[in-house]
Design an enzyme around this catalytic site. Structure first.
Site, PDB file in Angstrom:
ATOM      1  N   TYR A  84       0.836  -1.198   0.000  1.00 50.54           N
ATOM      2  CA  TYR A  84       0.000   0.000   0.000  1.00 50.54           C
ATOM      3  C   TYR A  84       0.870   1.246   0.000  1.00 50.54           C
ATOM      4  CZ  TYR A  84       0.862   0.900   5.004  1.00 50.54           C
ATOM      5  OH  TYR A  84       1.444   1.190   6.214  1.00 50.54           O
ATOM      6  N   CYS A  85       0.218   2.392  -0.250  1.00 52.49           N
ATOM      7  CA  CYS A  85       0.900   3.683  -0.219  1.00 52.49           C
ATOM      8  C   CYS A  85      -0.059   4.709   0.365  1.00 52.49           C
ATOM      9  CB  CYS A  85       1.368   4.071  -1.622  1.00 52.49           C
ATOM     10  SG  CYS A  85       0.022   4.272  -2.811  1.00 52.49           S
ATOM     11  N   ARG A  86      -0.052   5.909  -0.139  1.00 50.64           N
ATOM     12  CA  ARG A  86      -0.968   6.931   0.363  1.00 50.64           C
ATOM     13  C   ARG A  86      -2.322   6.843  -0.327  1.00 50.64           C
ATOM     14  NH1 ARG A  86      -2.654  11.657  -1.315  1.00 50.64           N
ATOM     15  NH2 ARG A  86      -1.112  11.827  -2.950  1.00 50.64           N
ATOM     16  N   GLY A  88      -2.781   4.901  -3.628  1.00 46.53           N
ATOM     17  CA  GLY A  88      -2.927   3.759  -4.521  1.00 46.53           C
ATOM     18  C   GLY A  88      -2.065   3.802  -5.766  1.00 46.53           C
ATOM     19  N   ILE A 112      -3.536   4.256   2.190  1.00 48.11           N
ATOM     20  CA  ILE A 112      -3.855   4.347   3.617  1.00 48.11           C
ATOM     21  C   ILE A 112      -4.891   5.447   3.895  1.00 48.11           C
ATOM     22  CG2 ILE A 112      -1.990   5.937   4.230  1.00 48.11           C
ATOM     23  CD1 ILE A 112      -1.613   4.205   6.805  1.00 48.11           C
TER      24      ILE A 112
END
Length: 121
Positions: A84-86, A88, A112
């Site tokens: 995951y990241c911030r 997508g 996230i």
């Protein structure tokens, strides 16, 4: 003109036909996997973003460093990796990189910012 159209068609066929060797899942599926399976949770945001809050037990490897660092941290290419990241975007890039590096069980669950479960702050 016909030759140009034929070349354009071939470029589209070969350029866009790369097999996606990872799975995009929703966050509920990721949460269930985290709670029922042995998984590696991979956060590919910057260290600064990670320090602002992360999913419990996540490891942080910045997307820009992923190719160089991941094999030292996740040695087993058959590990189940949830990335995951911030928002997508970087997680999708990371999933492609992991797949290209030979990781066989990669799941992209986006960012996230929409995670509705526990976050470590």
């Amino acid at each position: 003109m016909k030759i140009f159209a034929a070349l354009l068609s071939l470029a589209f066929l070969f350029g866009c036909n790369k097999k996606q060797n990872f799975t995009v899942i929703n966050q509920e599926e990721a949460y269930n996997m985290i709670n029922t399976q042995n998984v590696v949770i991979l956060d590919v945001r910057t260290k600064e973003e990670f320090n602002e809050g992360y999913i419990p037990n996540a490891i942080n490897i910045e997307l820009n460093n992923l190719k160089d660092e991941v094999s030292n941290i996740i040695e087993d290419k058959n590990s189940t990796i949830l990335v995951y990241c911030r928002s997508g975007n970087r997680s999708n890039q990371a999933a492609h990189i992991l797949s290209d590096l030979g990781y066989t069980s990669v799941y992209d669950f986006g960012g996230i910012t929409t995670w509705q479960y526990e976050i470590v702050k």
